[in-house]
Structures are given as C-alpha cells and as structure tokens.
Design an enzyme around this catalytic site. Structure first.
Site, short mmCIF file in Angstrom:
data_model
loop_
_atom_site.label_atom_id
_atom_site.label_comp_id
_atom_site.label_asym_id
_atom_site.label_seq_id
_atom_site.Cartn_x
_atom_site.Cartn_y
_atom_site.Cartn_z
N ASP A 16 3.52 -1.22 -4.95
CA ASP A 16 2.28 -1.80 -5.74
C ASP A 16 2.63 -1.74 -7.17
O ASP A 16 2.36 -2.63 -7.97
CB ASP A 16 0.88 -0.88 -5.62
CG ASP A 16 0.39 -1.32 -4.18
OD1 ASP A 16 1.30 -2.21 -3.17
OD2 ASP A 16 -0.74 -0.92 -3.75
N HIS B 278 0.82 -1.28 -0.04
CA HIS B 278 0.00 -0.13 -0.08
C HIS B 278 0.88 1.25 -0.06
O HIS B 278 0.36 2.13 0.69
CB HIS B 278 -0.92 0.14 1.14
CG HIS B 278 -1.96 -1.16 1.12
ND1 HIS B 278 -2.81 -1.23 -0.23
CD2 HIS B 278 -2.20 -2.05 1.78
CE1 HIS B 278 -3.59 -2.33 0.12
NE2 HIS B 278 -3.36 -2.97 1.28
#
Ligand SMILES: [Zn+2]
Length: 491
Positions: A153, A148
């Site tokens: 990501d 996150h």
C-alpha cells in the site's frame, strides 16, 4: 515534492478499526524528501488473536505473527523514521490515530503534519468515481500482486503521488498538497517573482482568472501584503482556496493612501462585478432612524430610507445605519442593552414581542408604576443611540483632503457634505487639479467649487470612510487652500 520537507509514507495493518482497543500487526514506512529515500517494514505481534476476516483480507495469519517483534520492540525504530516528517497515508486519520495511541503508551506525543492521499485524490481528481487505493491503482495503471499488505500500500501511494505530480504538473501538485498541509502556498500560475513585483504601497488590486475575468477586487494599505494574504489564508476547501485555484494574474494601481484606496474601491465595485467576492455591501440606500416626539410627549422611532435632504438646515438628530436590516438588528440590540421598550418606541411589527422588563411586569399585571416618565425615557433613548448619530458636515464649504503615500505620490480628494466629487493631483505651478486618469479637463479651485454644487447621492460607505479619516488627514476648506499647501505637492 515541496522542497525541503520530509515525508513519511505510512501504512499499517491492524486487528480492527479502533485505535483505542485494536492493535497494529504490520507497519511499513517509506521516507522521502531531500536526498533521503529509506524504507522499513515489520510484522508486529499484536499479542492477541487476529479476527478471521482480517486474516482473509490481509493474508496475515496468527502463525505469521507469532514470535515477531512487539510494538514495544519496534517503537524506537519507527519513531526515528517518523519524527519530524510529514505523515502521508491513505485515509490518514486512521493511521495517525493508531500511531498516536501506540506511541502514547511509551510517553511519546505523536502529532505530525498530515497529508491524506485520499483527500488529495478527491481534490485532484473529483470526477473519478472511487478514490480507494485499489481504485486509484487501477485508474493509474499501477499493478501489484499484493493488496492490504503494508509495504504494497505504501508503494501504491508513492505511485499515485508520482502519477499526480507528472499529470497535474509540479505547480498544481505542490499547491494542492500545500493547501492540505496548511502551508503557505502560491497559486499554481503565480510565481514568487510576481509577488515580489507588487509594491508595498497603498492602492487597489484586481485578481484575474485565466480568461482575464475579474475574480476579486480589493483595496489595501500595502498591496503586496494584502494580495499575499489571500493565498496565506487558503487552506483545504476554504473560499480563499477556491479563489487561489483560479487566480492567474494580479493587477494593481498605486494610490495615495487608505482613504484613496477606499474611495476608488467603492467606485470600482459599483461598476465591476467580481465573480468570487461577496456582494459589495452598502450599495443600497442607507437607513435613518428619526426620533419623533408625539403630541403625548412620548418619543418614538421612525425608520426611513436615505438621509433627509434638508438635514443640514434642520439640524435634526438622526441615527444612521448601513441599511434597513442592519438598523432593525441594532435597534433590538440597543433596546436589550439599555432596557428600552420596543413597544413604547413603536418599532414592533405585528407578531413581534418586546422583551423589556416593563413589558414583562405589565404582562403580570403589576408593571405600570415601573414605567419611566416620557422625558426620562427620551433621554435614555438618545443616549443609547449616541454612537450611531449622523455627524453633520463640519465645514461651511467643500474641502480638499490631502493624502500622501510618503513615496512621492499624493492626491487631493474633493469632498463636500460627505460626498466625494473626485480625486486629483494638485499642480501648484498651474494652480490646477488634474484628474488621476488625466482624461478630464484640469480644474482651478473655482471650477472645483462649482462641481460641488451638483447634487450627488449620499453614500453611506463614503460617509463611514471619510469619518474614519477625519482626524488623521489634512482637510483644507477650499477658501483656505493656498499655494503653501500646494507647494508640498510639487516636491
Ligand atoms: Zn417593552
């Protein structure tokens, strides 16, 4: 990945889920494709306080954002990475929405082509229980200390794309990515050379699966164009996409023209059952609408299945429809369009109502005077059905219909009373008709005439097809079929 395209893998961290009211607080981009491989990331001051659960999720605290560039400071740079590239993101609608809303504040209209890796993962790996980025990372063995955070990501997405391409193979991977992007793509097992080898001639074609099973059977004016159209229309989850996924080989047969393709196709569809094709229509009996004048002088409609056997002799006027259901629907539509009373036509079954003006008026107790005379009514009914009347066979005998593909291939279709008795090549030297497959005995014209004396069921699809070509092909009654016509075929 997909040759010349540029892909911008993007992840955003935001202060909430609403693009209209929440703010971007971190962005990461990795641009790949061609010779390019660039990355950029930045924390972004959202100019508001970050909700504590989001601080917990991302590890981004208010103090980390203080003094960082604002979106207005980075938007120029970010745009330079994204402009012209395909946006790749996990649950891409989210990121695309935030980017669109934020760029819009600076007068930029951000509408990229979008590849959603969540959709791609679901398509390529439908049996994986979860397709969230963390679940995917666990599945493919990609471990990262950070979750996150935007660049972490992006790295995870890149790892998934690399994994899927290696795992599924370049062809399958590109095909599925192409489907998601609405780009024209070929099925994984079909190469451009296979398509190029298909002639641009009229004919019929079969799309086969891996085990040789028949998936689709079609007819075409141009085989190559028609086969290609199956794949060009394939997007996302469409039927065309399901077909394209399974196609392993294409077979075709060149024919003399569109009529020939239609006749051969309808014959083939009666015997073969393509797995991914809607049930061929018009395989049942057609439906006739007869116009019956009662003793009272009233015209009524009667539906019957099939064409009356002696219709040529009686010259009876009938409406002709593909099937009973189709006839009923059209009768309702025509009645509405021409204000015909269904009650008066005696076609209502119990529980059905007529919606015509006269019925509405009688219901109010004032309509009888508005009802037309029997003769007037009958004339209006026949006029309404004019476009659906059966056209009697316009010749006194069988005909040969000459069709030519303009590239040296021609056929003669032997037709009598709208029935198709075979398609042949004319051999002028011998004065004989040769069956295309070469399996049957050659026919001279007398033998052809005898064949047409055999009874054959009336088929609506042949009737429609022949009517469509009635005026743009050469129809030669057998008695007038001469060597002068035949000479053309030897060329
Ligand atoms: Zn009515």
């Amino acid at each position: 990945m997909l040759g010349h395209h540029r892909f911008a893998l993007v992840d955003l961290e935001t202060t909430g889920g609403q693009a209209s009211q929440d703010h971007i607080m971190e962005a990461a981009v990795r641009v790949i494709g061609g010779d390019v491989d660039l990355e950029w990331q930045s924390l972004i001051d959202p100019l508001c306080s970050v909700p504590s659960f989001i601080q917990g999720l991302t590890g981004i605290s208010n103090s980390m954002l203080r003094g960082k560039p604002r979106f207005s400071d980075v938007q120029e740079t970010l745009w330079s990475y994204l402009d012209g590239a395909i946006l790749v993101a996990h649950n891409a609608r989210f990121d695309a929405g935030f980017l669109r809303a934020n760029f819009a504040r600076y007068g930029r209209d951000y509408r990229p082509r979008v590849l959603c890796t969540l959709k791609l993962a679901r398509t390529l790996y439908p049996d994986w229980p979860k397709h969230g980025l963390e679940a995917i990372c666990a599945r493919i063995g990609f471990y990262s200390e950070v979750h996150h955070r935007a660049m972490a990501d992006v790295d995870a997405m890149k790892a998934f794309l690399d994994y899927a391409r290696a795992d599924k193979g370049e062809a399958v991977f590109n095909f599925e990515v192409g489907l998601l992007l609405d780009l024209p793509v070929l099925p994984p097992s079909i190469r451009q050379a296979d398509i190029d080898a298909i002639p641009c001639e009229p004919g019929i074609y079969r799309l086969l699966g891996e085990a040789g099973e028949l998936l689709y059977l079609g007819g075409a004016r141009s085989l190559q164009e028609q086969v290609l159209s199956h794949f060009e229309n394939a997007t996302g989850d469409s039927k065309a996409a399901k077909l394209a996924r399974r196609v392993d080989a294409v077979q075709w047969q060149i024919l003399a023209g569109e009529l020939s393709a239609g006749l051969h196709l309808s014959a083939a569809l009666r015997h073969e059952k393509p797995l991914l094709q809607r049930r061929a229509k018009a395989l049942g009996k057609p439906c006739c609408v007869r116009f019956i004048t009662e003793d009272s002088g009233e015209l009524q409609l009667r539906l019957r299945s099939g064409l009356p056997a002696n219709i040529a002799q009686t010259g009876e006027l009938v409406g002709l429809f593909r099937e009973r259901k189709h006839a009923k629907t059209r009768i309702r539509e025509l009645a509405k369009e021409h204000q015909l009373c269904l009650r008066r036509l005696a076609v209502l079954v119990e529980g059905e109502l007529c919606e015509c003006g006269a019925c509405a008026l009688t219901a109010e107790g004032a309509g009888e005077s508005a009802v037309a005379s029997a003769a007037d009514f009958a004339a209006r009914v026949k006029a309404a059905f004019a476009g659906y009347l059966y056209t009697p066979w316009p010749f006194a005998e069988p005909v040969l219909i000459h069709e030519d593909n303009g590239a040296g291939f021609s056929e003669c279709h032997l037709v009598y009373d709208w029935r198709h008795f075979g398609s042949f090549r004319w051999n002028a030297e011998r004065g004989q008709l040769l069956e295309l497959s070469g399996s049957a005995e050659p026919l001279d014209l007398a033998a052809a005439r005898r064949i047409c004396e055999q009874t054959q069921e009336f088929r609506y699809e042949h009737y429609r097809l022949l009517r469509a070509f009635q005026h743009n092909l050469k129809w030669q009654p057998l008695s007038q079929f001469t060597a002068t016509i035949g000479d053309e075929y030897t060329a």
